[in-house]
Design an enzyme around this catalytic site. Sequence first.
Site, PDB file in Angstrom:
ATOM      1  N   HIS A  72      31.971  42.258  34.662  1.00  0.00           N
ATOM      2  CA  HIS A  72      32.974  41.744  34.954  1.00  0.00           C
ATOM      3  C   HIS A  72      32.986  39.976  34.633  1.00  0.00           C
ATOM      4  O   HIS A  72      31.972  39.558  34.702  1.00  0.00           O
ATOM      5  CB  HIS A  72      33.718  41.938  36.378  1.00  0.00           C
ATOM      6  CG  HIS A  72      34.228  43.292  36.389  1.00  0.00           C
ATOM      7  ND1 HIS A  72      35.363  43.733  35.670  1.00  0.00           N
ATOM      8  CD2 HIS A  72      33.629  44.330  36.841  1.00  0.00           C
ATOM      9  CE1 HIS A  72      35.424  45.158  35.843  1.00  0.00           C
ATOM     10  NE2 HIS A  72      34.705  45.587  36.834  1.00  0.00           N
TER      11      HIS A  72
ATOM     12  N   ASP B 215      37.640  35.410  31.999  1.00  0.00           N
ATOM     13  CA  ASP B 215      38.548  36.334  31.585  1.00  0.00           C
ATOM     14  C   ASP B 215      39.663  35.747  30.755  1.00  0.00           C
ATOM     15  O   ASP B 215      40.016  36.149  29.437  1.00  0.00           O
ATOM     16  CB  ASP B 215      39.059  37.227  32.492  1.00  0.00           C
ATOM     17  CG  ASP B 215      38.570  38.582  33.145  1.00  0.00           C
ATOM     18  OD1 ASP B 215      37.493  38.735  32.358  1.00  0.00           O
ATOM     19  OD2 ASP B 215      38.648  38.935  34.018  1.00  0.00           O
TER      20      ASP B 215
END
Length: 365
Positions: A134, A164
């Site tokens: 992640h 991200d």
Amino acid sequence: MHCAQGPLAGIRIIEIDAIGPVPLAAMILADMGADIIRVARAAGAGVGAWEDVGGDILHRSRNVVHMNLKDERDVESLLQLIEQADALIEGFRPGVMERLGVGPDVCLARNPRLVYGRMTGWGQSGPLALRAGHDLNYLSITGALHAMGTPDAPPPVPLNLVGDYGGGAMFLIAGVLGAILSARRTGMGQIVDACISDGATSLLSLFYAWAPKGLWQDAPASNLLDGAAPFYRCYRCADGRDVAVACLEPQFFAQMVRGLGLEDRGYDQNARSGWPAMEAELAAVFATRTRDEWADIFAESDACVTPVLSMAEAPLHPHNRARETFVQRGGIAQPAPAPRTLGTPPSISEPGLLSMAEAAARWGA
């Protein structure tokens, strides 16, 4: 419905439903006018909460069609749409799209001018390519996470803006748009391998340039822009809220000092030996008034002192209100489209649900 105006009007993009950077990238492209069809799992196919994270905002401005990509008929319907598309963006681990029968080789054979945008954390190659991860993991191998925080504690967990969204979504957008321009010039599509760890590393370019010149120390809270400088950090106020201080230039630093009533200290701004004492004095003075009192004191100056607002407060700030930085849609305050292209302004439209037949008719597939 979809956004019929904006600088990307006429660009057709297929978005394979995903989490992380892909929906944000698609939202921005759709706000700018791209006609995007979001391909989501068929209704009742076990779609969980993670598949709709942020959908009230992140899925705006584009239509959705439900498909089961394990069904050969739906795969063929998708390939027919791909024949009419300028780009496809997806966020699966390497190999997943190939196993579904819609990998880049198959799609480019059907549409040689297609731009195939692939968004992953580790990239399409390398020893970590198939490993789970992640945002925090991807950021950890770039040097960026190590540079955050203080020397006496592990790095803080930053919002996923750096990995991200900064290293992922923004680089996916740039790569896809660049490849579309190339395809329109050459008639040849290509794969865009957008990778969060690559993108976040690219964002560190300035600091990697500074390091060999001795302008950046490879340790947290040791440099001008990482909280070490007392004139580039945040301070707690009397009400428990905070102000941001960022007066790097000497003329702005002087205004900050005057606003605090510390002119008599005779600070040498860039003398590091004096930074600990300066920080302690600034912290003591900021603690004597509330955040909003300091905001009023510095409102008409170039001292670069601003209030740290919560997400609830941000839409109410006069600057954000004047620029309509936030808009209301469906009773939800949400960021307005950005960037602003003044000749072909972006806009928000409500998402719509299409059947496969409607999607095909829409693009003449």
